[in-house]
Structures are given as structure tokens and as C-alpha cells.
Design an enzyme around this catalytic site. Structure first.
Site, PDB file in Angstrom:
ATOM      1  N   ARG A 110      42.400 -23.419  -3.085  1.00  0.00           N
ATOM      2  CA  ARG A 110      42.370 -22.862  -1.990  1.00  0.00           C
ATOM      3  C   ARG A 110      42.770 -21.430  -1.952  1.00  0.00           C
ATOM      4  NH1 ARG A 110      43.704 -24.604   4.376  1.00  0.00           N
ATOM      5  NH2 ARG A 110      41.991 -25.972   3.727  1.00  0.00           N
ATOM      6  N   HIS A 137      33.533 -23.740   2.504  1.00  0.00           N
ATOM      7  CA  HIS A 137      34.883 -24.801   2.485  1.00  0.00           C
ATOM      8  C   HIS A 137      33.873 -25.925   2.059  1.00  0.00           C
ATOM      9  CE1 HIS A 137      38.308 -27.058   3.289  1.00  0.00           C
ATOM     10  NE2 HIS A 137      38.470 -26.895   4.549  1.00  0.00           N
ATOM     11  N   GLN A 140      35.011 -29.887   3.321  1.00  0.00           N
ATOM     12  CA  GLN A 140      35.059 -29.939   4.744  1.00  0.00           C
ATOM     13  C   GLN A 140      33.393 -30.400   5.079  1.00  0.00           C
ATOM     14  OE1 GLN A 140      37.515 -29.214   7.109  1.00  0.00           O
ATOM     15  NE2 GLN A 140      36.039 -30.382   8.372  1.00  0.00           N
ATOM     16  N   ASP A 233      34.539 -23.268  15.123  1.00  0.00           N
ATOM     17  CA  ASP A 233      35.920 -23.037  14.284  1.00  0.00           C
ATOM     18  C   ASP A 233      36.608 -21.933  15.003  1.00  0.00           C
ATOM     19  OD1 ASP A 233      37.582 -23.178  12.390  1.00  0.00           O
ATOM     20  OD2 ASP A 233      36.178 -22.325  10.825  1.00  0.00           O
ATOM     21  N   CYS A 273      36.697 -28.262  12.751  1.00  0.00           N
ATOM     22  CA  CYS A 273      37.235 -28.695  11.438  1.00  0.00           C
ATOM     23  C   CYS A 273      38.745 -28.600  11.582  1.00  0.00           C
ATOM     24  CB  CYS A 273      36.872 -27.571  10.310  1.00  0.00           C
ATOM     25  SG  CYS A 273      37.414 -26.067  10.697  1.00  0.00           S
ATOM     26  N   ARG A 301      38.084 -36.721   6.044  1.00  0.00           N
ATOM     27  CA  ARG A 301      38.477 -35.657   5.140  1.00  0.00           C
ATOM     28  C   ARG A 301      39.009 -36.569   3.879  1.00  0.00           C
ATOM     29  NH1 ARG A 301      39.587 -30.329   5.605  1.00  0.00           N
ATOM     30  NH2 ARG A 301      39.180 -30.440   3.347  1.00  0.00           N
TER      31      ARG A 301
HETATM   32  N1   CP Z   1      40.303 -28.257   8.100  1.00  0.00           N
HETATM   33  C1   CP Z   1      41.142 -27.945   7.202  1.00  0.00           C
HETATM   34  O1   CP Z   1      40.804 -27.674   6.085  1.00  0.00           O
HETATM   35  O2   CP Z   1      42.313 -28.139   7.394  1.00  0.00           O
HETATM   36  P1   CP Z   1      43.752 -27.262   6.754  1.00  0.00           P
HETATM   37  O3   CP Z   1      43.460 -25.877   6.735  1.00  0.00           O
HETATM   38  O4   CP Z   1      44.847 -27.911   7.550  1.00  0.00           O
HETATM   39  O5   CP Z   1      43.668 -27.931   5.326  1.00  0.00           O
HETATM   40  N1  NVA Z   2      37.756 -20.797   9.145  1.00  0.00           N
HETATM   41  C1  NVA Z   2      39.181 -21.330   8.904  1.00  0.00           C
HETATM   42  C2  NVA Z   2      39.072 -22.836   8.535  1.00  0.00           C
HETATM   43  C3  NVA Z   2      40.300 -23.402   8.347  1.00  0.00           C
HETATM   44  C4  NVA Z   2      40.177 -24.839   7.903  1.00  0.00           C
HETATM   45  C5  NVA Z   2      39.723 -20.388   8.141  1.00  0.00           C
HETATM   46  O1  NVA Z   2      39.306 -20.242   6.921  1.00  0.00           O
HETATM   47  O2  NVA Z   2      41.087 -19.965   8.377  1.00  0.00           O
END
Ligand code: CP
Ligand code: NVA
Length: 314
Positions: A110, A137, A140, A233, A273, A301
Site C-alpha cells: 500500500r 485499488h 477492492q 467513496d 469501499c 474483501r
Molecule cells: N477499503 C479499504 O481498502 O479499507 P482500508 O483502508 O481499511 O484497508
Molecule cells: N480513496 C480512499 C480509499 C480508501 C480505502 C483513499 O485512498 O483514502
């Protein structure tokens, strides 16, 4: 012709995968979920495998469900952050990738910048899987497509209305996955927050092949009309704190509330998400209401991670 094995492939974005490969990830997600609840023996698909989780940003769902997914399949995980590794003291991503490749069987990362994933992948001899970047992502989106298939019984022709930040990383993955799987996606966003050009180009190319469609509109009420899925989102993604005020102001007309859901109609499900900023992009009555699919979506997930890792980890 049978499916090409996905073993050993990097998963940086779904653009690199053929429609039938993405569909296979989605179908396997639901098959592993079925097996989980039927009490059938869970196959130790990752027995003896070690998966690194390199996270530059916080996570609840992705991290925890990955750790549980790998453990359910008989493997183990190692969680790492830049601060607790030598990355924080300046060791390069390339050198880190070379070393981690000697210990691990795959890395889920990440990252703040998508280019970090590309650099990791370039220097790794093991698969690198995107656990969220500023651009996409994909894990997701695999889980989300499985959720839509589960709730709607089909993917082809499903009308998904995304309401809010058109430049969002989760939306980018929905566009790529949706285009590969024949969805009809309508994005409603302010004109200044449109999807990334590279993502749009690849999604439109896939849509041509599959019969999917992608439409960009401004008006959220126009977008949700006849929708099977209303998706939103957060307005301010991780790392965008400096532009938060401007984005919140721009996105105010894009809140998913009962008025917008009424326009969508009773057959539409609500997806997010998560994490959600309640009262901002979505109201409590919608996220907690009867049309909300967010908890099943979050659960999926876990099953999606089992599917994707068992397909990719050599
Ligand atoms: N949706 C998602 O990726 O959540 P987190 O940031 O908690 O992993
Ligand atoms: N768009 C959001 C998604 C989190 C899962 C972010 O990047 O923070």
C-alpha cells in the site's frame, strides 16, 4: 483455450489482466466464500508461503482481511512499514525489493505513489500486488465485482453509478474491472475531478472489447437514474489533506442521501469501499439503510484476497 496461469504475475492494476482473468478472480472469490460457509475443508492453497505486507498508509480492511485470508489458507504474513524498516532511513525501494524477494513469496504493498509499486515490481523476483495506491485499488474492485455478482446475479449490463470524486483511486479500479466485465458505468463528478487519462484510455479500450460502457456526467441525479448500484467513496483520500477544503466544497452537491437514493429507486444497492465519513459523502440513513450492501462488501474483501493470492502466489 484454457486460462493462462496467473502464477507469478504482478498485480499493479487490472489493466494488465484479460477480461476472463478478472472474471476468474471474481468467480473464485464467490466459490471460496461458498466453501467457507458450507463447512467444506478449506484447501491450504498458501501452505508454507510467506506474504509481505508493506504498508505506507493505514488500513483496517485490507490489512486485517489479508492477514486472515493468508492464515486461513495455511500461509503467514509479515507486516512492515517504512518507519520500522530501513526504507525509513533511506534504503532504496529497489534494494528492499531485491532483499524481500529472497525471503518472501509475494509482497502486497500500500503506497503513497503508484510509481513506488512500479519500482518494487521492477526489482522483485516475486509478485507485487497493489494493496492501494494513489492511482488504483484493484483488490477492492475484485471484491466489489464479486459483491455485485452476488447481489444482482450478473455483471454484464449492470448499471453502476459512481457519485463523487471522479479522480478517486477506487473509482479507477471500478472503471477497469467494470470495463473488463461488461458493466455500464456512469460517473458523476464536478468537471474538475475527472478520472485519470491513462485509466480512461485502458478502460475504454477494454469496454470496446466487452460491450461495457462508460459515461461521464456532472449531475448526480442524472447518473443514478435506473442504477443497479450507487457507489461512493470519501471526498478526501489519504494523502490529500492539503486539498481537503477545496475538495469538500466542490463535492458538496454529490452527497449520497435519501433524496438521491429515492431517485435511484428501490432496486439500487448502495456500496462504499469504506472507511466512510458519515454525514459527508453519505448520510447515516443510507449507509445503515436497507439498500446498503457495505458490510457484505467489506466481508468479500476476505474472500477476494484468498482468491487473488491463491491464483497469483507461485
Ligand atoms: N477499503 C479499504 O481498502 O479499507 P482500508 O483502508 O481499511 O484497508
Ligand atoms: N480513496 C480512499 C480509499 C480508501 C480505502 C483513499 O485512498 O483514502
Amino acid at each position: 483455450m484454457g486460462l493462462r496461469s496467473l502464477k507469478g504475475r504482478h498485480l499493479l492494476w487490472l489493466a494488465d489482466f484479460a477480461p476472463e482473468e478478472v472474471r476468474h478472480m471474481v468467480d473464485l472469490t464467490l466459490e471460496l466464500k461458498r466453501r467457507f460457509y458450507s463447512g467444506e475443508r478449506i484447501l491450504p492453497l498458501l501452505e508454507g508461503k510467506s506474504i509481505g505486507l508493506l504498508f505506507e498508509k493505514p488500513s483496517t480492511r485490507t490489512r486485517i482481511s489479508l492477514e486472515v485470508a493468508v492464515s486461513q489458507l495455511g500461509g503467514s504474513t509479515v507486516y512492515m512499514t517504512p518507519q520500522e524498516t530501513q526504507i525509513g532511513r533511506g534504503e532504496t525501494i529497489a534494494d528492499t525489493a531485491r532483499v524481500l524477494s529472497r525471503y518472501l513469496d509475494a509482497i502486497v504493498a500500500r503506497v503513497k505513489s503508484h510509481s513506488t509499486l512500479e519500482e518494487l515490481a521492477k526489482h522483485s523476483t516475486i509478485p507485487v500486488i497493489n494493496g492501494l495506491s494513489d492511482l488504483t485499488h484493484p483488490l477492492q474492485a475484485v471484491a466489489d465485482m464479486a459483491t455485485i455478482l452476488e447481489k444482482k446475479g450478473r455483471l454484464s449490463g449492470v448499471r453502476l453509478a459512481f457519485v463523487g470524486d471522479g479522480s478517486d483511486n477506487v473509482l479507477h479500479s471500478l472503471l477497469l474491472a467494470g470495463a473488463k466485465l461488461g458493466l455500464s458505468i456512469v460517473v458523476s463528478s464536478p468537471p474538475s475531478l475527472r478520472p485519470d487519462d491513462r485509466v480512461m484510455a485502458r478502460a475504454l479500450e477494454a469496454a470496446e472489447e466487452t460491450g461495457a460502457s462508460i459515461e461521464l456526467v456532472v449531475d448526480p441525479f442524472e447518473a443514478v437514474e435506473g442504477a443497479d448500484v450507487v457507489y461512493t467513496d470519501v471526498w478526501v483520500s489519504m494523502g490529500q489533506e492539503d486539498i481537503a477544503e477545496r475538495k469538500i466544497e466542490l463535492l458538496r452537491p454529490y452527497q449520497v442521501n435519501s433524496r438521491l437514493m429515492e431517485k435511484a429507486g428501490g432496486r439500487a444497492i448502495f456500496m462504499h469501499c469504506l472507511p466512510a465519513v458519515r454525514g459527508q459523502e453519505v448520510t447515516d440513513d443510507v449507509i445503515d439503510g436497507p439498500q446498503s450492501a457495505v458490510w457484505d462488501q467489506a466481508e468479500n474483501r476476505l474472500h477476494a484476497h484468498k482468491a487473488v493470492l491463491s491464483l497469483i502466489v507461485p
